[in-house]
Design an enzyme around this catalytic site. Structure first.
Site, PDB file in Angstrom:
ATOM      1  N   SER A 186       0.825  -1.216   0.000  1.00 16.61           N
ATOM      2  CA  SER A 186       0.000   0.000   0.000  1.00 16.61           C
ATOM      3  C   SER A 186       0.854   1.259   0.000  1.00 16.61           C
ATOM      4  O   SER A 186       2.045   1.233   0.305  1.00 16.61           O
ATOM      5  CB  SER A 186      -0.910   0.024   1.231  1.00 16.61           C
ATOM      6  OG  SER A 186      -1.689  -1.131   1.289  1.00 16.61           O
TER       7      SER A 186
HETATM    8  N1  SAH Z   1       0.377  -3.928   3.907  1.00 20.16           N
HETATM    9  C1  SAH Z   1       0.870  -4.957   3.021  1.00 20.16           C
HETATM   10  C2  SAH Z   1       0.015  -5.016   1.814  1.00 20.16           C
HETATM   11  C3  SAH Z   1      -0.473  -6.376   1.556  1.00 20.16           C
HETATM   12  S1  SAH Z   1      -1.602  -6.523   0.225  1.00 20.16           S
HETATM   13  C4  SAH Z   1       2.312  -4.636   2.707  1.00 20.16           C
HETATM   14  O1  SAH Z   1       2.882  -3.816   3.431  1.00 20.16           O
HETATM   15  O2  SAH Z   1       2.899  -5.203   1.777  1.00 20.16           O
HETATM   16  C5  SAH Z   1      -2.818  -7.493   1.020  1.00 20.16           C
HETATM   17  C6  SAH Z   1      -2.406  -8.911   1.342  1.00 20.16           C
HETATM   18  O3  SAH Z   1      -3.519  -9.522   1.985  1.00 20.16           O
HETATM   19  C7  SAH Z   1      -2.078  -9.784   0.135  1.00 20.16           C
HETATM   20  O4  SAH Z   1      -0.789 -10.283   0.269  1.00 20.16           O
HETATM   21  C8  SAH Z   1      -3.134 -10.905   0.188  1.00 20.16           C
HETATM   22  O5  SAH Z   1      -2.634 -12.158  -0.210  1.00 20.16           O
HETATM   23  C9  SAH Z   1      -3.490 -10.900   1.666  1.00 20.16           C
HETATM   24  N2  SAH Z   1      -4.799 -11.458   2.016  1.00 20.16           N
HETATM   25  C10 SAH Z   1      -5.996 -11.295   1.397  1.00 20.16           C
HETATM   26  N3  SAH Z   1      -6.964 -11.942   2.075  1.00 20.16           N
HETATM   27  C11 SAH Z   1      -6.353 -12.533   3.163  1.00 20.16           C
HETATM   28  C12 SAH Z   1      -6.824 -13.328   4.243  1.00 20.16           C
HETATM   29  N4  SAH Z   1      -8.093 -13.666   4.387  1.00 20.16           N
HETATM   30  N5  SAH Z   1      -5.929 -13.737   5.173  1.00 20.16           N
HETATM   31  C13 SAH Z   1      -4.604 -13.425   5.063  1.00 20.16           C
HETATM   32  N6  SAH Z   1      -4.110 -12.670   4.048  1.00 20.16           N
HETATM   33  C14 SAH Z   1      -4.977 -12.223   3.116  1.00 20.16           C
END
Ligand code: SAH
Length: 216
Positions: A69
């Site tokens: 993000s």
């Molecule tokens: N803040 C993170 C951004 C991650 S993007 C960073 O600093 O990189 C969101 C992530 O949530 C993705 O990797 C996706 O695979 C994960 N995600 C989506 N649904 C999820 C769930 N139910 N449980 C765990 N991870 C999940």
């Protein structure tokens, strides 16, 4: 809160300092979260191809259709948790591990869930390579029910279609939940505060577009 491990000189301090100034100008108040962000090497959480943009206020691809993000969005969301260095925090969506690094420095312990196995492994490797986050438990799972207990703060890094109300039941007294919830086009970032008497207060703290939260 121990951030000494984040204070390794890496030649990027000036560019990070400029990023923090930019966030401050966007109205993000200074404090522990921006202080930690001024030390976390965001360029090490993205692939070489995107490193030159790592300190711009933009989201960047991290593979598998997912994104890290925008720094301003992460700052607003983590600040909204009002962490003081002692809390038990749940993070859903480890992704690159960048936000996990920030959370680990401003809370007591972090349980971080990631449903995509490769991202789970990569984030662990990157963070342990930096020599910090001993207070983080990484879990390869898309189901937060895999861990029991109450949390002082829960942060969801992916966008929900609707609020998964079960998350509210995982908050302790005065617990805070920050989660993006779909408004049909993008996501409204919501903060829920569970008061001592169990009632819940809702506040909107911003908007952005997120990758989807995938619930089983
Ligand atoms: N803040 C993170 C951004 C991650 S993007 C960073 O600093 O990189 C969101 C992530 O949530 C993705 O990797 C996706 O695979 C994960 N995600 C989506 N649904 C999820 C769930 N139910 N449980 C765990 N991870 C999940």
């Amino acid at each position: 809160m121990d951030t000494t491990c984040l204070r390794k000189p890496d030649g990027m301090q000036l560019i990070r300092h400029n990023m923090i100034n930019g966030l401050f100008k966007k109205g993000i108040p200074s404090g522990a979260v921006l202080d930690v962000m001024s030390a976390v090497p965001r360029h090490l959480f993205v692939s070489d191809a995107f490193r030159y943009r790592a300190y711009d206020d933009i989201s960047l691809p991290i593979g598998f259709g997912q994104t890290i993000s925008k720094p301003s969005v992460i700052a607003r969301m983590v600040q909204a948790l009002s962490l003081t260095g002692v809390e038990r925090v749940m993070e859903i969506g480890t992704g690159s591990g960048y936000q996990t690094a920030i959370l680990s420095a401003v809370s007591g312990t972090v349980v971080s869930f990631e449903r995509i196995e490769s991202l789970y492994h990569r984030a662990r490797t990157v963070l342990s390579g930096m020599g910090f986050c001993s207070n983080v438990t990484f879990i390869h799972s898309g189901d937060f029910r895999d861990i029991d207990g109450l949390f002082d703060a829960i942060i969801v890094a992916a966008g929900a279609d609707i609020l998964p109300v079960e998350l509210l039941s995982r908050l302790g007294p005065n617990g805070r939940l920050v989660i993006p919830v779909s408004d049909g086009e993008g996501h409204r970032i919501k903060k829920y505060l569970k008061r001592q008497d169990g009632t819940v207060m809702e506040e909107e703290i911003g908007e952005a577009v997120f990758v989807p939260l995938v619930l089983n």
